[in-house]
Design a protein around this motif. Structure first.
Motif, PDB file in Angstrom:
ATOM      1  N   PHE A 156      54.853  98.996  18.633  1.00 52.76           N
ATOM      2  CA  PHE A 156      53.494  98.777  18.156  1.00 52.76           C
ATOM      3  C   PHE A 156      53.198  99.633  16.924  1.00 52.76           C
ATOM      4  CE2 PHE A 156      53.160  97.528  22.640  1.00 52.76           C
ATOM      5  CZ  PHE A 156      52.546  96.293  22.510  1.00 52.76           C
ATOM      6  N   GLY A 157      54.177 100.412  16.491  1.00 51.33           N
ATOM      7  CA  GLY A 157      53.992 101.319  15.372  1.00 51.33           C
ATOM      8  C   GLY A 157      54.476 100.749  14.048  1.00 51.33           C
ATOM      9  N   LEU A 158      54.644 101.640  13.083  1.00 47.81           N
ATOM     10  CA  LEU A 158      55.018 101.235  11.730  1.00 47.81           C
ATOM     11  C   LEU A 158      56.354 100.504  11.669  1.00 47.81           C
ATOM     12  CD1 LEU A 158      53.952 104.459   9.803  1.00 47.81           C
ATOM     13  CD2 LEU A 158      52.954 102.181   9.505  1.00 47.81           C
ATOM     14  N   SER A 159      57.331 100.988  12.442  1.00 51.11           N
ATOM     15  CA  SER A 159      58.675 100.404  12.366  1.00 51.11           C
ATOM     16  C   SER A 159      58.793  99.118  13.172  1.00 51.11           C
ATOM     17  CB  SER A 159      59.720 101.412  12.860  1.00 51.11           C
ATOM     18  OG  SER A 159      59.485 101.742  14.219  1.00 51.11           O
ATOM     19  N   GLY A 160      57.764  98.776  13.934  1.00 52.03           N
ATOM     20  CA  GLY A 160      57.770  97.539  14.708  1.00 52.03           C
ATOM     21  C   GLY A 160      56.756  96.554  14.152  1.00 52.03           C
ATOM     22  N   LEU A 161      55.541  96.617  14.685  1.00 47.50           N
ATOM     23  CA  LEU A 161      54.471  95.713  14.244  1.00 47.50           C
ATOM     24  C   LEU A 161      54.193  95.870  12.751  1.00 47.50           C
ATOM     25  CD1 LEU A 161      52.222  93.693  14.846  1.00 47.50           C
ATOM     26  CD2 LEU A 161      50.771  95.632  15.521  1.00 47.50           C
ATOM     27  N   GLY A 162      54.170  97.104  12.261  1.00 46.26           N
ATOM     28  CA  GLY A 162      53.882  97.325  10.845  1.00 46.26           C
ATOM     29  C   GLY A 162      54.888  96.646   9.940  1.00 46.26           C
ATOM     30  N   ASP A 163      56.155  96.841  10.236  1.00 46.18           N
ATOM     31  CA  ASP A 163      57.215  96.239   9.427  1.00 46.18           C
ATOM     32  C   ASP A 163      57.200  94.721   9.547  1.00 46.18           C
ATOM     33  OD1 ASP A 163      59.344  96.060   7.736  1.00 46.18           O
ATOM     34  OD2 ASP A 163      60.785  97.064   9.033  1.00 46.18           O
ATOM     35  N   MET A 164      56.901  94.222  10.738  1.00 40.10           N
ATOM     36  CA  MET A 164      56.865  92.780  10.945  1.00 40.10           C
ATOM     37  C   MET A 164      55.746  92.142  10.124  1.00 40.10           C
ATOM     38  SD  MET A 164      56.770  90.578  14.499  1.00 40.10           S
ATOM     39  CE  MET A 164      55.020  90.776  14.836  1.00 40.10           C
ATOM     40  N   LEU A 165      54.577  92.776  10.094  1.00 45.62           N
ATOM     41  CA  LEU A 165      53.462  92.226   9.332  1.00 45.62           C
ATOM     42  C   LEU A 165      53.782  92.176   7.844  1.00 45.62           C
ATOM     43  CD1 LEU A 165      50.412  93.909  11.115  1.00 45.62           C
ATOM     44  CD2 LEU A 165      51.136  91.521  11.261  1.00 45.62           C
ATOM     45  N   ALA A 166      54.401  93.230   7.337  1.00 46.82           N
ATOM     46  CA  ALA A 166      54.756  93.260   5.913  1.00 46.82           C
ATOM     47  C   ALA A 166      55.787  92.192   5.576  1.00 46.82           C
ATOM     48  CB  ALA A 166      55.283  94.646   5.539  1.00 46.82           C
ATOM     49  N   THR A 167      56.819  92.119   6.382  1.00 48.53           N
ATOM     50  CA  THR A 167      57.932  91.222   6.081  1.00 48.53           C
ATOM     51  C   THR A 167      57.589  89.759   6.310  1.00 48.53           C
ATOM     52  OG1 THR A 167      59.386  92.999   6.832  1.00 48.53           O
ATOM     53  CG2 THR A 167      60.397  90.867   6.493  1.00 48.53           C
ATOM     54  N   CYS A 168      56.704  89.492   7.243  1.00 44.81           N
ATOM     55  CA  CYS A 168      56.363  88.108   7.586  1.00 44.81           C
ATOM     56  C   CYS A 168      55.239  87.538   6.730  1.00 44.81           C
ATOM     57  CB  CYS A 168      55.972  88.011   9.059  1.00 44.81           C
ATOM     58  SG  CYS A 168      57.336  88.318  10.200  1.00 44.81           S
ATOM     59  N   ASN A 169      54.725  88.334   5.810  1.00 42.55           N
ATOM     60  CA  ASN A 169      53.587  87.878   5.016  1.00 42.55           C
ATOM     61  C   ASN A 169      53.772  88.076   3.520  1.00 42.55           C
ATOM     62  OD1 ASN A 169      51.378  87.076   7.025  1.00 42.55           O
ATOM     63  ND2 ASN A 169      51.945  89.095   7.802  1.00 42.55           N
ATOM     64  N   SER A 170      54.995  88.297   3.087  1.00 41.39           N
ATOM     65  CA  SER A 170      55.202  88.577   1.673  1.00 41.39           C
ATOM     66  C   SER A 170      56.387  87.815   1.111  1.00 41.39           C
ATOM     67  CB  SER A 170      55.420  90.078   1.456  1.00 41.39           C
ATOM     68  OG  SER A 170      55.738  90.358   0.109  1.00 41.39           O
ATOM     69  N   ASN A 171      56.187  87.244  -0.050  1.00 38.76           N
ATOM     70  CA  ASN A 171      57.277  86.568  -0.741  1.00 38.76           C
ATOM     71  C   ASN A 171      58.296  87.565  -1.280  1.00 38.76           C
ATOM     72  OD1 ASN A 171      58.407  84.031  -1.684  1.00 38.76           O
ATOM     73  ND2 ASN A 171      57.884  84.708  -3.757  1.00 38.76           N
ATOM     74  N   LEU A 172      57.977  88.860  -1.214  1.00 43.95           N
ATOM     75  CA  LEU A 172      58.938  89.888  -1.603  1.00 43.95           C
ATOM     76  C   LEU A 172      60.033  90.051  -0.548  1.00 43.95           C
ATOM     77  CD1 LEU A 172      56.545  92.666  -2.982  1.00 43.95           C
ATOM     78  CD2 LEU A 172      57.911  91.024  -4.296  1.00 43.95           C
ATOM     79  N   SER A 173      59.769  89.549   0.649  1.00 48.10           N
ATOM     80  CA  SER A 173      60.745  89.630   1.736  1.00 48.10           C
ATOM     81  C   SER A 173      61.809  88.552   1.578  1.00 48.10           C
ATOM     82  CB  SER A 173      60.049  89.470   3.090  1.00 48.10           C
ATOM     83  OG  SER A 173      60.988  89.176   4.106  1.00 48.10           O
ATOM     84  N   ARG A 174      63.064  88.966   1.520  1.00 48.26           N
ATOM     85  CA  ARG A 174      64.165  88.018   1.373  1.00 48.26           C
ATOM     86  C   ARG A 174      64.284  87.122   2.596  1.00 48.26           C
ATOM     87  NH1 ARG A 174      68.132  92.882   0.269  1.00 48.26           N
ATOM     88  NH2 ARG A 174      66.679  93.670   1.817  1.00 48.26           N
ATOM     89  N   ASN A 175      64.055  87.680   3.780  1.00 43.31           N
ATOM     90  CA  ASN A 175      64.179  86.887   5.003  1.00 43.31           C
ATOM     91  C   ASN A 175      63.065  85.848   5.106  1.00 43.31           C
ATOM     92  OD1 ASN A 175      66.489  88.368   6.374  1.00 43.31           O
ATOM     93  ND2 ASN A 175      65.097  90.046   5.926  1.00 43.31           N
ATOM     94  N   TYR A 176      61.863  86.237   4.709  1.00 39.21           N
ATOM     95  CA  TYR A 176      60.751  85.288   4.656  1.00 39.21           C
ATOM     96  C   TYR A 176      61.081  84.139   3.712  1.00 39.21           C
ATOM     97  CZ  TYR A 176      56.055  83.518   3.464  1.00 39.21           C
ATOM     98  OH  TYR A 176      54.963  82.717   3.231  1.00 39.21           O
ATOM     99  N   ARG A 177      61.671  84.464   2.576  1.00 38.16           N
ATOM    100  CA  ARG A 177      62.020  83.444   1.590  1.00 38.16           C
ATOM    101  C   ARG A 177      63.109  82.504   2.108  1.00 38.16           C
ATOM    102  NH1 ARG A 177      63.248  86.783  -3.681  1.00 38.16           N
ATOM    103  NH2 ARG A 177      63.835  84.719  -4.479  1.00 38.16           N
ATOM    104  N   VAL A 178      63.992  83.011   2.970  1.00 39.62           N
ATOM    105  CA  VAL A 178      64.997  82.137   3.592  1.00 39.62           C
ATOM    106  C   VAL A 178      64.308  81.062   4.418  1.00 39.62           C
ATOM    107  CG1 VAL A 178      66.795  82.011   5.359  1.00 39.62           C
ATOM    108  CG2 VAL A 178      66.895  83.783   3.609  1.00 39.62           C
ATOM    109  N   GLY A 179      63.384  81.480   5.286  1.00 41.72           N
ATOM    110  CA  GLY A 179      62.681  80.526   6.125  1.00 41.72           C
ATOM    111  C   GLY A 179      61.845  79.546   5.320  1.00 41.72           C
ATOM    112  N   TYR A 180      61.180  80.051   4.300  1.00 43.89           N
ATOM    113  CA  TYR A 180      60.334  79.195   3.463  1.00 43.89           C
ATOM    114  C   TYR A 180      61.191  78.139   2.754  1.00 43.89           C
ATOM    115  CZ  TYR A 180      56.047  78.178   0.838  1.00 43.89           C
ATOM    116  OH  TYR A 180      54.927  77.578   0.337  1.00 43.89           O
ATOM    117  N   GLY A 181      62.323  78.583   2.230  1.00 43.10           N
ATOM    118  CA  GLY A 181      63.208  77.652   1.534  1.00 43.10           C
ATOM    119  C   GLY A 181      63.759  76.583   2.454  1.00 43.10           C
TER     120      GLY A 181
END
Length: 339
Positions: free
Chosen positions: A229-254
């Motif tokens: 529930f902290g920065l390395s869990g929920l915090g990191d997930m929110l950042a990575t799942c909501n930004s086009n700067l995330s390479r993994n997010y861009r994989v799913g979007y593509g």
């Protein structure tokens, strides 16, 4: 009054680094390694960067350093750790691992690999919602450094903490590392959700259920529930799942746009650790009999077994159940195709 007190405290903290300058070896000169180098230099520390692409000597880079930071991609962790083991470091030098992934051959995390190779050195995990491009732009961010050796974690905290980068400590390296690793799988699913334009309701449901899945896996593998529930869990997930700067997010979007995985990876022009992590995670889930419905659909999608639309339909049509349950699979003789 409180604002002035906080400012003065931070200024005192920042100035204390000037009298405690350290020599850091950062292994990995990619975007993340370079961002960490910038943070360390901002605090007045001397940084030596190493990468096979730079052509410099790893022996020279790690000689007489105070801290080693590994920011290399997952495939390079094991060979680099073995190199460091052969070279030998000064006694009790902390080794910081900032890599998020799972080893294909052993299913180990980076910290487990470093611990096996350098058992006489404290291992510290650095993980959080840290999009490297934003850090390079000097935007504020926060992270976690976790270790079983809290003194080592405190050293790393002081090395990197500044008015633009807040560092917290933790005694749960397993949970801290798994949170940052597993969210990359979910980021692919989030990219699919946005790429299909499914809306805010669908994405909120996805991320909430995904956090439950991450906690289920992470605690089964030894992490502490609160860590996720902290920065390395929920915090990191929110950042990575909501930004086009995330390479993994861009994989799913593509993939949601109808591109092949090969086409998406070529566009990104860099490693998306979530692709490899998904395959290894499914291996772990099968071995440990852990229920991972979202990760399983990501796995099928990455391996051309289903389309993005079919993945969404399958998740929506799953059997009805309570929101919270144990999630450990009861073995079935007929269950041979999924975790």
């Amino acid at each position: 009054m409180q604002s002035n007190l906080n400012t003065n405290t931070q200024e005192n903290l920042d100035s204390s680094f000037d009298s405690q300058d350290k020599i850091l070896a950062i292994l990995g000169a990619g975007r993340w390694g370079s961002a960490l180098a910038g943070l360390a230099r901002y605090n007045g520390h001397q940084v030596r960067l190493w990468s096979p692409s730079l052509g410099n000597s790893i022996e020279d880079v790690v000689a007489d350093v105070d801290l080693v930071i590994s920011a290399i991609s997952m495939p390079g962790v094991s060979p680099t750790a073995n190199q460091i083991k052969a070279i030998g470091l000064r006694e009790n030098i902390p080794i910081v691992t900032a890599t998020k992934g799972l080893d294909t051959e052993t299913t180990c995390t980076p910290s487990q690999i470093w611990s096996a190779c350098c058992s006489d050195h404290p291992i510290v995990v650095l993980s959080g919602p840290n999009l490297s491009k934003e850090i390079e732009q000097e935007l504020p961010a926060a992270t976690v450094v976790a270790s079983l050796d809290i003194d080592a974690a405190n050293i790393v905290q002081q090395v990197f903490s500044s008015k633009r980068f807040r560092v917290y400590t933790s005694s749960d390296p397993v949970g801290t590392e798994l949170g940052g690793t597993l969210k990359n799988v979910i980021a692919i699913a989030a990219g699919v959700c946005d790429g299909l334009h499914l809306g805010t309701n669908a994405k909120s449901g996805l991320l909430t259920r995904a956090l439950t899945e991450i906690i289920r896996i992470g605690t089964h593998l030894g992490g502490q529930k609160e860590t996720f529930f902290g920065l390395s869990g929920l915090g990191d997930m929110l950042a990575t799942c909501n930004s086009n700067l995330s390479r993994n997010y861009r994989v799913g979007y593509g993939l949601a746009e109808g591109k092949t995985l090969e086409e998406v990876i070529a566009e990104i022009e860099t490693t998306a650790e979530g692709v490899n992590t998904t395959n290894v995670l499914i291996e772990i889930a099968r071995r440990e009999q852990i229920n991972v419905p979202i990760s399983w659909k990501v796995y099928q999608l990455l391996n051309n077994q289903i389309t993005p639309q079919q993945a969404v339909e399958a998740l929506m049509e799953r059997d009805l159940k309570p929101e919270f349950y144990e999630g450990i699979i009861q073995p079935k003789s007929s269950d041979t195709h999924q975790p």
